[in-house]
Motif scaffolding. Structure first.
Motif, mmCIF file in Angstrom:
data_model
loop_
_atom_site.group_PDB
_atom_site.id
_atom_site.type_symbol
_atom_site.label_atom_id
_atom_site.label_comp_id
_atom_site.label_asym_id
_atom_site.label_seq_id
_atom_site.Cartn_x
_atom_site.Cartn_y
_atom_site.Cartn_z
ATOM 1 N N MET A 1 0.832 -1.172 0.000
ATOM 2 C CA MET A 1 0.000 0.000 0.000
ATOM 3 C C MET A 1 0.884 1.244 0.000
ATOM 4 O O MET A 1 1.832 1.329 0.749
ATOM 5 N N ASN A 2 0.504 2.180 -0.819
ATOM 6 C CA ASN A 2 1.268 3.404 -0.907
ATOM 7 C C ASN A 2 0.349 4.591 -0.635
ATOM 8 O O ASN A 2 0.271 5.516 -1.422
ATOM 9 N N ARG A 3 -0.364 4.520 0.483
ATOM 10 C CA ARG A 3 -1.265 5.610 0.831
ATOM 11 C C ARG A 3 -0.558 6.560 1.777
ATOM 12 O O ARG A 3 0.324 6.168 2.532
ATOM 13 N N TRP A 4 -0.968 7.804 1.769
ATOM 14 C CA TRP A 4 -0.318 8.817 2.583
ATOM 15 C C TRP A 4 -1.319 9.672 3.351
ATOM 16 O O TRP A 4 -0.964 10.331 4.318
ATOM 17 N N TYR A 5 -2.576 9.674 2.953
ATOM 18 C CA TYR A 5 -3.541 10.614 3.519
ATOM 19 C C TYR A 5 -3.883 10.304 4.970
ATOM 20 O O TYR A 5 -4.225 11.208 5.727
ATOM 21 N N GLY A 6 -3.775 9.058 5.405
ATOM 22 C CA GLY A 6 -4.006 8.736 6.812
ATOM 23 C C GLY A 6 -2.961 9.379 7.706
ATOM 24 O O GLY A 6 -3.270 9.869 8.799
ATOM 25 N N HIS A 34 -0.337 6.135 10.107
ATOM 26 C CA HIS A 34 0.474 5.129 9.423
ATOM 27 C C HIS A 34 -0.125 3.736 9.595
ATOM 28 O O HIS A 34 -0.155 2.934 8.654
ATOM 29 N N ASP A 37 -3.007 3.504 7.234
ATOM 30 C CA ASP A 37 -2.537 3.408 5.849
ATOM 31 C C ASP A 37 -1.966 2.028 5.542
ATOM 32 O O ASP A 37 -2.053 1.552 4.419
ATOM 33 N N SER A 38 -1.388 1.382 6.522
ATOM 34 C CA SER A 38 -0.789 0.059 6.325
ATOM 35 C C SER A 38 -1.767 -1.080 6.550
ATOM 36 O O SER A 38 -1.379 -2.240 6.540
ATOM 37 N N ASP A 39 -3.037 -0.762 6.779
ATOM 38 C CA ASP A 39 -4.110 -1.748 6.979
ATOM 39 C C ASP A 39 -3.868 -2.629 8.187
ATOM 40 O O ASP A 39 -4.184 -3.811 8.178
#
Length: 110
Positions: A1-6, A34, A37-39
């Motif tokens: 996952m490459n999310r950043w908004y969390g 984080h 974002d990392s589930d």
């Protein structure tokens, strides 16, 4: 996952909500963001048994049997008798997953 908004939302919310020390609040919010974002908090969903066998849900029973036999002949632990223990353990794990998926499909189709 490459999310950043969390991380960003956690940083801002932590800084705003923890008024005595906004820097500590921002750090805590960043860590919680984080984790989201990392589930880390995601509930484990049941795996798709059809994807495990490499077929679609509209596959015929014969196609499912053929895919099961092909995968079991490839990953059967007895074929790894002379291999390293790590490879044998991986083959056993994969064979268990294939068997579970095949049993689940058979149960669903009854």
């Amino acid at each position: 996952m490459n999310r950043w908004y969390g991380k960003l939302l956690g940083l801002i919310a932590g800084a705003l909500l923890f008024r005595p020390n906004p820097l500590v609040g921002a750090l805590i919010g960043l860590l919680i963001g984080h984790a989201f974002d990392s589930d880390w908090f995601r509930l484990r969903r049941r795996e798709d048994p059809y994807a495990e066998l490499g077929v679609t849900a509209d596959a015929s029973d014969a196609e499912i049997d053929q895919a099961y036999r092909r995968l079991m002949s490839q990953y059967h632990p007895d074929k790894m008798a002379g291999a390293a223990p790590e490879l044998r353990a991986q083959a056993e794990k994969r064979a268990r997953a294939i068997n579970a998926a095949y049993d689940r499909i058979r149960t669903l189709r009854r």
